[in-house]
Design a protein around this motif. Structure first.
Motif, PDB file in Angstrom:
ATOM      1  N   MET A   1      -1.323  43.905  34.924  1.00 52.22           N
ATOM      2  CA  MET A   1      -1.252  45.115  35.710  1.00 52.22           C
ATOM      3  C   MET A   1      -2.214  45.079  36.895  1.00 52.22           C
ATOM      4  SD  MET A   1       0.891  47.259  35.234  1.00 52.22           S
ATOM      5  CE  MET A   1       1.860  48.297  34.260  1.00 52.22           C
ATOM      6  N   ARG A   2      -3.362  44.445  36.698  1.00 54.62           N
ATOM      7  CA  ARG A   2      -4.321  44.377  37.806  1.00 54.62           C
ATOM      8  C   ARG A   2      -3.758  43.546  38.951  1.00 54.62           C
ATOM      9  NH1 ARG A   2      -9.494  46.267  36.566  1.00 54.62           N
ATOM     10  NH2 ARG A   2      -9.810  46.551  34.333  1.00 54.62           N
ATOM     11  N   SER A   3      -2.990  42.530  38.621  1.00 58.92           N
ATOM     12  CA  SER A   3      -2.404  41.721  39.691  1.00 58.92           C
ATOM     13  C   SER A   3      -1.358  42.524  40.462  1.00 58.92           C
ATOM     14  CB  SER A   3      -1.804  40.445  39.131  1.00 58.92           C
ATOM     15  OG  SER A   3      -0.778  40.744  38.218  1.00 58.92           O
ATOM     16  N   PHE A   8       0.132  45.441  45.444  1.00 61.85           N
ATOM     17  CA  PHE A   8       0.484  46.665  46.159  1.00 61.85           C
ATOM     18  C   PHE A   8      -0.540  46.982  47.244  1.00 61.85           C
ATOM     19  CE2 PHE A   8       3.200  47.979  42.444  1.00 61.85           C
ATOM     20  CZ  PHE A   8       4.380  47.998  43.167  1.00 61.85           C
ATOM     21  N   PHE A   9      -1.822  46.842  46.938  1.00 64.40           N
ATOM     22  CA  PHE A   9      -2.852  47.102  47.942  1.00 64.40           C
ATOM     23  C   PHE A   9      -2.763  46.107  49.100  1.00 64.40           C
ATOM     24  CE2 PHE A   9      -5.472  49.567  44.774  1.00 64.40           C
ATOM     25  CZ  PHE A   9      -5.433  50.747  45.488  1.00 64.40           C
ATOM     26  N   ALA A  48       5.920  52.825  54.872  1.00 66.01           N
ATOM     27  CA  ALA A  48       5.993  51.847  53.782  1.00 66.01           C
ATOM     28  C   ALA A  48       4.592  51.422  53.332  1.00 66.01           C
ATOM     29  CB  ALA A  48       6.795  50.629  54.214  1.00 66.01           C
ATOM     30  N   GLY A  49       3.690  51.198  54.285  1.00 68.90           N
ATOM     31  CA  GLY A  49       2.325  50.813  53.942  1.00 68.90           C
ATOM     32  C   GLY A  49       1.622  51.895  53.153  1.00 68.90           C
ATOM     33  N   PHE A  50       1.778  53.147  53.579  1.00 70.94           N
ATOM     34  CA  PHE A  50       1.167  54.261  52.861  1.00 70.94           C
ATOM     35  C   PHE A  50       1.736  54.375  51.451  1.00 70.94           C
ATOM     36  CE2 PHE A  50       0.997  58.809  51.767  1.00 70.94           C
ATOM     37  CZ  PHE A  50      -0.379  58.968  51.772  1.00 70.94           C
ATOM     38  N   ALA A  51       3.048  54.169  51.299  1.00 68.75           N
ATOM     39  CA  ALA A  51       3.671  54.249  49.979  1.00 68.75           C
ATOM     40  C   ALA A  51       3.129  53.162  49.052  1.00 68.75           C
ATOM     41  CB  ALA A  51       5.188  54.132  50.103  1.00 68.75           C
ATOM     42  N   PHE A  52       2.959  51.946  49.561  1.00 66.83           N
ATOM     43  CA  PHE A  52       2.428  50.870  48.732  1.00 66.83           C
ATOM     44  C   PHE A  52       0.969  51.113  48.353  1.00 66.83           C
ATOM     45  CE2 PHE A  52       6.066  48.274  50.203  1.00 66.83           C
ATOM     46  CZ  PHE A  52       6.493  47.829  48.962  1.00 66.83           C
ATOM     47  N   VAL A  53       0.187  51.670  49.269  1.00 63.43           N
ATOM     48  CA  VAL A  53      -1.207  51.974  48.944  1.00 63.43           C
ATOM     49  C   VAL A  53      -1.269  53.070  47.878  1.00 63.43           C
ATOM     50  CG1 VAL A  53      -3.342  52.967  49.869  1.00 63.43           C
ATOM     51  CG2 VAL A  53      -2.163  51.164  51.110  1.00 63.43           C
ATOM     52  N   VAL A  54      -0.406  54.067  47.986  1.00 60.87           N
ATOM     53  CA  VAL A  54      -0.376  55.129  46.978  1.00 60.87           C
ATOM     54  C   VAL A  54       0.049  54.564  45.618  1.00 60.87           C
ATOM     55  CG1 VAL A  54       0.859  57.230  46.284  1.00 60.87           C
ATOM     56  CG2 VAL A  54      -0.062  57.023  48.590  1.00 60.87           C
ATOM     57  N   LEU A  55       1.043  53.686  45.598  1.00 61.79           N
ATOM     58  CA  LEU A  55       1.450  53.065  44.339  1.00 61.79           C
ATOM     59  C   LEU A  55       0.313  52.234  43.740  1.00 61.79           C
ATOM     60  CD1 LEU A  55       5.110  51.929  45.059  1.00 61.79           C
ATOM     61  CD2 LEU A  55       4.359  53.642  43.427  1.00 61.79           C
ATOM     62  N   GLY A  56      -0.408  51.522  44.586  1.00 60.98           N
ATOM     63  CA  GLY A  56      -1.559  50.761  44.107  1.00 60.98           C
ATOM     64  C   GLY A  56      -2.633  51.662  43.547  1.00 60.98           C
ATOM     65  N   ALA A  57      -2.875  52.798  44.192  1.00 60.76           N
ATOM     66  CA  ALA A  57      -3.873  53.752  43.699  1.00 60.76           C
ATOM     67  C   ALA A  57      -3.435  54.361  42.370  1.00 60.76           C
ATOM     68  CB  ALA A  57      -4.109  54.838  44.730  1.00 60.76           C
ATOM     69  N   TRP A  62      -3.972  54.467  36.482  1.00 56.49           N
ATOM     70  CA  TRP A  62      -3.343  54.277  35.181  1.00 56.49           C
ATOM     71  C   TRP A  62      -4.035  53.188  34.378  1.00 56.49           C
ATOM     72  CZ3 TRP A  62       0.605  50.576  33.436  1.00 56.49           C
ATOM     73  CH2 TRP A  62       1.189  50.954  32.236  1.00 56.49           C
ATOM     74  N   ILE A  63      -4.525  52.158  35.046  1.00 57.43           N
ATOM     75  CA  ILE A  63      -5.209  51.064  34.372  1.00 57.43           C
ATOM     76  C   ILE A  63      -6.539  51.539  33.796  1.00 57.43           C
ATOM     77  CG2 ILE A  63      -6.407  48.876  34.779  1.00 57.43           C
ATOM     78  CD1 ILE A  63      -4.177  48.146  36.711  1.00 57.43           C
ATOM     79  N   LYS A  64      -7.241  52.428  34.499  1.00 58.57           N
ATOM     80  CA  LYS A  64      -8.549  52.880  34.053  1.00 58.57           C
ATOM     81  C   LYS A  64      -8.466  53.747  32.804  1.00 58.57           C
ATOM     82  CE  LYS A  64     -11.055  52.291  38.179  1.00 58.57           C
ATOM     83  NZ  LYS A  64     -12.436  52.105  38.362  1.00 58.57           N
ATOM     84  N   LYS A  65      -7.320  54.330  32.511  1.00 54.97           N
ATOM     85  CA  LYS A  65      -7.209  55.201  31.324  1.00 54.97           C
ATOM     86  C   LYS A  65      -7.242  54.420  30.054  1.00 54.97           C
ATOM     87  CE  LYS A  65      -5.012  59.328  32.914  1.00 54.97           C
ATOM     88  NZ  LYS A  65      -3.955  60.231  32.751  1.00 54.97           N
TER      89      LYS A  65
END
Length: 65
Positions: A1-3, A8-9, A48-57, A62-65
């Protein structure tokens, strides 16, 4: 998931830098393609760039939970 988060970032950063490139080209006089097309490309890359950054965020949260 981190990859996936990193991909995405990175993809978002590449698209946003492309947007900045087209915005800079839009400011130069006497360029080809027409300014209308450059604005459309910049808008598309920005969205598109903003959408990918939001998905990465979201993946980062989700990973931190």
């Amino acid at each position: 998931m981190r990859s996936a988060m990193l991909v995405f970032f990175l993809l978002g950063a590449i698209l946003l830098s492309g947007m900045l490139h087209y915005l800079a080209a839009h400011q130069r006089p006497g360029i080809y393609p027409p300014k209308r097309i450059l604005k459309q490309r910049a808008r598309t890359l920005g969205i598109a760039g903003f959408a990918f950054v939001v998905l990465g965020a979201l993946l980062a949260l989700w990973i931190k939970k």
